[in-house]
Design a protein around this motif. Sequence first.
Motif, PDB file in Angstrom:
ATOM      1  N   GLN A  18       0.826  -1.206   0.000  1.00 57.53           N
ATOM      2  CA  GLN A  18       0.000   0.000   0.000  1.00 57.53           C
ATOM      3  C   GLN A  18       0.858   1.252   0.000  1.00 57.53           C
ATOM      4  OE1 GLN A  18      -2.397  -0.634   3.456  1.00 57.53           O
ATOM      5  NE2 GLN A  18      -3.821  -1.972   2.393  1.00 57.53           N
ATOM      6  N   ARG A  19       2.041   1.201   0.620  1.00 57.81           N
ATOM      7  CA  ARG A  19       2.919   2.361   0.686  1.00 57.81           C
ATOM      8  C   ARG A  19       3.749   2.522  -0.583  1.00 57.81           C
ATOM      9  NH1 ARG A  19       4.545   0.547   6.116  1.00 57.81           N
ATOM     10  NH2 ARG A  19       6.346  -0.255   5.047  1.00 57.81           N
ATOM     11  N   PHE A  20       3.740   1.544  -1.464  1.00 57.36           N
ATOM     12  CA  PHE A  20       4.565   1.601  -2.658  1.00 57.36           C
ATOM     13  C   PHE A  20       3.999   2.643  -3.613  1.00 57.36           C
ATOM     14  CE2 PHE A  20       6.374   0.413  -6.675  1.00 57.36           C
ATOM     15  CZ  PHE A  20       7.618  -0.080  -6.350  1.00 57.36           C
ATOM     16  N   ASP A  21       4.724   3.719  -3.802  1.00 55.07           N
ATOM     17  CA  ASP A  21       4.329   4.778  -4.726  1.00 55.07           C
ATOM     18  C   ASP A  21       4.701   4.307  -6.130  1.00 55.07           C
ATOM     19  OD1 ASP A  21       4.088   7.003  -6.349  1.00 55.07           O
ATOM     20  OD2 ASP A  21       4.960   8.358  -4.877  1.00 55.07           O
ATOM     21  N   GLN A  22       3.710   4.077  -6.964  1.00 63.17           N
ATOM     22  CA  GLN A  22       3.949   3.517  -8.291  1.00 63.17           C
ATOM     23  C   GLN A  22       4.782   4.422  -9.181  1.00 63.17           C
ATOM     24  OE1 GLN A  22       0.389   2.084 -10.100  1.00 63.17           O
ATOM     25  NE2 GLN A  22      -0.211   0.909  -8.322  1.00 63.17           N
ATOM     26  N   SER A  23       4.839   5.697  -8.868  1.00 63.52           N
ATOM     27  CA  SER A  23       5.574   6.616  -9.741  1.00 63.52           C
ATOM     28  C   SER A  23       7.070   6.631  -9.430  1.00 63.52           C
ATOM     29  CB  SER A  23       5.006   8.028  -9.612  1.00 63.52           C
ATOM     30  OG  SER A  23       5.216   8.515  -8.304  1.00 63.52           O
ATOM     31  N   LEU A  24       7.468   6.072  -8.291  1.00 60.77           N
ATOM     32  CA  LEU A  24       8.875   6.110  -7.901  1.00 60.77           C
ATOM     33  C   LEU A  24       9.442   4.708  -7.723  1.00 60.77           C
ATOM     34  CD1 LEU A  24       8.611   8.844  -5.127  1.00 60.77           C
ATOM     35  CD2 LEU A  24       9.451   9.151  -7.456  1.00 60.77           C
ATOM     36  N   PRO A  25      10.641   4.460  -8.238  1.00 63.99           N
ATOM     37  CA  PRO A  25      11.286   3.170  -7.965  1.00 63.99           C
ATOM     38  C   PRO A  25      11.676   3.075  -6.492  1.00 63.99           C
ATOM     39  CG  PRO A  25      12.589   4.489  -9.505  1.00 63.99           C
ATOM     40  CD  PRO A  25      11.417   5.311  -9.094  1.00 63.99           C
ATOM     41  N   LYS A  26      11.766   1.864  -5.990  1.00 69.13           N
ATOM     42  CA  LYS A  26      12.126   1.622  -4.592  1.00 69.13           C
ATOM     43  C   LYS A  26      13.354   0.716  -4.522  1.00 69.13           C
ATOM     44  CE  LYS A  26       8.551   3.696  -2.902  1.00 69.13           C
ATOM     45  NZ  LYS A  26       8.667   4.986  -2.333  1.00 69.13           N
ATOM     46  N   ARG A  27      14.138   0.894  -3.444  1.00 68.09           N
ATOM     47  CA  ARG A  27      15.265  -0.003  -3.178  1.00 68.09           C
ATOM     48  C   ARG A  27      14.696  -1.314  -2.659  1.00 68.09           C
ATOM     49  NH1 ARG A  27      20.369   2.104  -1.312  1.00 68.09           N
ATOM     50  NH2 ARG A  27      20.114   0.717   0.452  1.00 68.09           N
ATOM     51  N   GLN A  74       7.450  -0.514 -10.271  1.00 68.27           N
ATOM     52  CA  GLN A  74       6.264  -1.267  -9.864  1.00 68.27           C
ATOM     53  C   GLN A  74       6.128  -2.596 -10.609  1.00 68.27           C
ATOM     54  OE1 GLN A  74       4.165  -0.680  -7.413  1.00 68.27           O
ATOM     55  NE2 GLN A  74       2.738  -2.330  -7.853  1.00 68.27           N
ATOM     56  N   ARG A  75       6.375  -2.620 -11.902  1.00 71.47           N
ATOM     57  CA  ARG A  75       6.232  -3.857 -12.688  1.00 71.47           C
ATOM     58  C   ARG A  75       7.196  -4.927 -12.186  1.00 71.47           C
ATOM     59  NH1 ARG A  75       8.933  -5.998 -16.623  1.00 71.47           N
ATOM     60  NH2 ARG A  75      10.244  -4.188 -16.943  1.00 71.47           N
ATOM     61  N   ARG A  76       8.453  -4.557 -11.995  1.00 71.58           N
ATOM     62  CA  ARG A  76       9.446  -5.517 -11.494  1.00 71.58           C
ATOM     63  C   ARG A  76       9.134  -5.910 -10.051  1.00 71.58           C
ATOM     64  NH1 ARG A  76      15.165  -3.813 -11.700  1.00 71.58           N
ATOM     65  NH2 ARG A  76      15.474  -5.935 -11.030  1.00 71.58           N
ATOM     66  N   TYR A  77       8.658  -4.958  -9.249  1.00 75.45           N
ATOM     67  CA  TYR A  77       8.291  -5.235  -7.866  1.00 75.45           C
ATOM     68  C   TYR A  77       7.226  -6.338  -7.811  1.00 75.45           C
ATOM     69  CZ  TYR A  77       6.160  -4.495  -3.271  1.00 75.45           C
ATOM     70  OH  TYR A  77       5.635  -4.673  -2.019  1.00 75.45           O
ATOM     71  N   GLU A  78       6.201  -6.217  -8.625  1.00 72.82           N
ATOM     72  CA  GLU A  78       5.135  -7.222  -8.641  1.00 72.82           C
ATOM     73  C   GLU A  78       5.666  -8.584  -9.073  1.00 72.82           C
ATOM     74  OE1 GLU A  78       1.860  -5.723 -10.924  1.00 72.82           O
ATOM     75  OE2 GLU A  78       1.604  -4.005  -9.586  1.00 72.82           O
ATOM     76  N   ALA A  79       6.539  -8.615 -10.073  1.00 73.46           N
ATOM     77  CA  ALA A  79       7.112  -9.881 -10.532  1.00 73.46           C
ATOM     78  C   ALA A  79       7.987 -10.511  -9.442  1.00 73.46           C
ATOM     79  CB  ALA A  79       7.933  -9.659 -11.806  1.00 73.46           C
ATOM     80  N   ILE A  80       8.763  -9.702  -8.762  1.00 75.69           N
ATOM     81  CA  ILE A  80       9.623 -10.206  -7.690  1.00 75.69           C
ATOM     82  C   ILE A  80       8.774 -10.722  -6.527  1.00 75.69           C
ATOM     83  CG2 ILE A  80      11.307  -9.499  -5.946  1.00 75.69           C
ATOM     84  CD1 ILE A  80      12.435  -7.577  -8.171  1.00 75.69           C
ATOM     85  N   CYS A  81       7.707  -9.993  -6.177  1.00 71.32           N
ATOM     86  CA  CYS A  81       6.802 -10.458  -5.121  1.00 71.32           C
ATOM     87  C   CYS A  81       6.187 -11.798  -5.486  1.00 71.32           C
ATOM     88  CB  CYS A  81       5.697  -9.432  -4.867  1.00 71.32           C
ATOM     89  SG  CYS A  81       6.246  -7.985  -3.980  1.00 71.32           S
ATOM     90  N   HIS A  82       5.812 -11.946  -6.737  1.00 70.66           N
ATOM     91  CA  HIS A  82       5.224 -13.217  -7.182  1.00 70.66           C
ATOM     92  C   HIS A  82       6.234 -14.348  -7.020  1.00 70.66           C
ATOM     93  CE1 HIS A  82       2.887 -16.101  -9.437  1.00 70.66           C
ATOM     94  NE2 HIS A  82       3.968 -16.330 -10.194  1.00 70.66           N
ATOM     95  N   MET A  83       7.453 -14.131  -7.451  1.00 70.37           N
ATOM     96  CA  MET A  83       8.485 -15.170  -7.332  1.00 70.37           C
ATOM     97  C   MET A  83       8.803 -15.446  -5.868  1.00 70.37           C
ATOM     98  SD  MET A  83      11.013 -14.452 -10.610  1.00 70.37           S
ATOM     99  CE  MET A  83      12.073 -13.479  -9.628  1.00 70.37           C
ATOM    100  N   ALA A  84       8.904 -14.413  -5.049  1.00 69.56           N
ATOM    101  CA  ALA A  84       9.231 -14.605  -3.632  1.00 69.56           C
ATOM    102  C   ALA A  84       8.111 -15.334  -2.887  1.00 69.56           C
ATOM    103  CB  ALA A  84       9.501 -13.257  -2.980  1.00 69.56           C
ATOM    104  N   SER A  85       6.876 -15.158  -3.320  1.00 71.41           N
ATOM    105  CA  SER A  85       5.758 -15.825  -2.653  1.00 71.41           C
ATOM    106  C   SER A  85       5.837 -17.340  -2.807  1.00 71.41           C
ATOM    107  CB  SER A  85       4.423 -15.317  -3.185  1.00 71.41           C
ATOM    108  OG  SER A  85       4.206 -15.777  -4.505  1.00 71.41           O
ATOM    109  N   ARG A  86       6.626 -17.802  -3.759  1.00 70.26           N
ATOM    110  CA  ARG A  86       6.782 -19.242  -3.977  1.00 70.26           C
ATOM    111  C   ARG A  86       7.851 -19.851  -3.061  1.00 70.26           C
ATOM    112  NH1 ARG A  86       7.386 -19.909 -10.184  1.00 70.26           N
ATOM    113  NH2 ARG A  86       7.191 -22.091  -9.606  1.00 70.26           N
ATOM    114  N   LEU A  87       8.612 -19.003  -2.365  1.00 71.48           N
ATOM    115  CA  LEU A  87       9.632 -19.492  -1.434  1.00 71.48           C
ATOM    116  C   LEU A  87       8.944 -20.039  -0.183  1.00 71.48           C
ATOM    117  CD1 LEU A  87      12.190 -16.568  -1.629  1.00 71.48           C
ATOM    118  CD2 LEU A  87      12.328 -18.780  -2.774  1.00 71.48           C
TER     119      LEU A  87
END
Length: 91
Positions: A18-27, A74-87
């Motif tokens: 919810q805090r992820f601002d889609q307009s800005l990349p995050k570390r 945001q696009r990469r964040y969602e893909a990484i979250c999807h992959m991490a959810s499988r751990l």
Amino acid sequence: MSLPPWKNLKGDSERSAQRFDQSLPKRLFFALRPDSQVREQLVQLQRDFQQQGARTHRAENLHMTLAFLGMVDQRRYEAICHMASRLKESG
């Protein structure tokens, strides 16, 4: 976006999403978080070194980075979250 079942250092992954601002990349990084007893011991060590000019961190921010992914949109964040959810989380 479906949220991953795993949690991050700041707590619940839903809150972070919810805090992820889609307009800005995050570390983004994967890390291990020591238990509270180890974190408190590390805080004490920090106090000892603080007198010598070392920078200190709050106990809740102490972790060991396993992989630093850098700035993530945001696009990469969602893909990484999807992959991490499988751990699988161990014990």
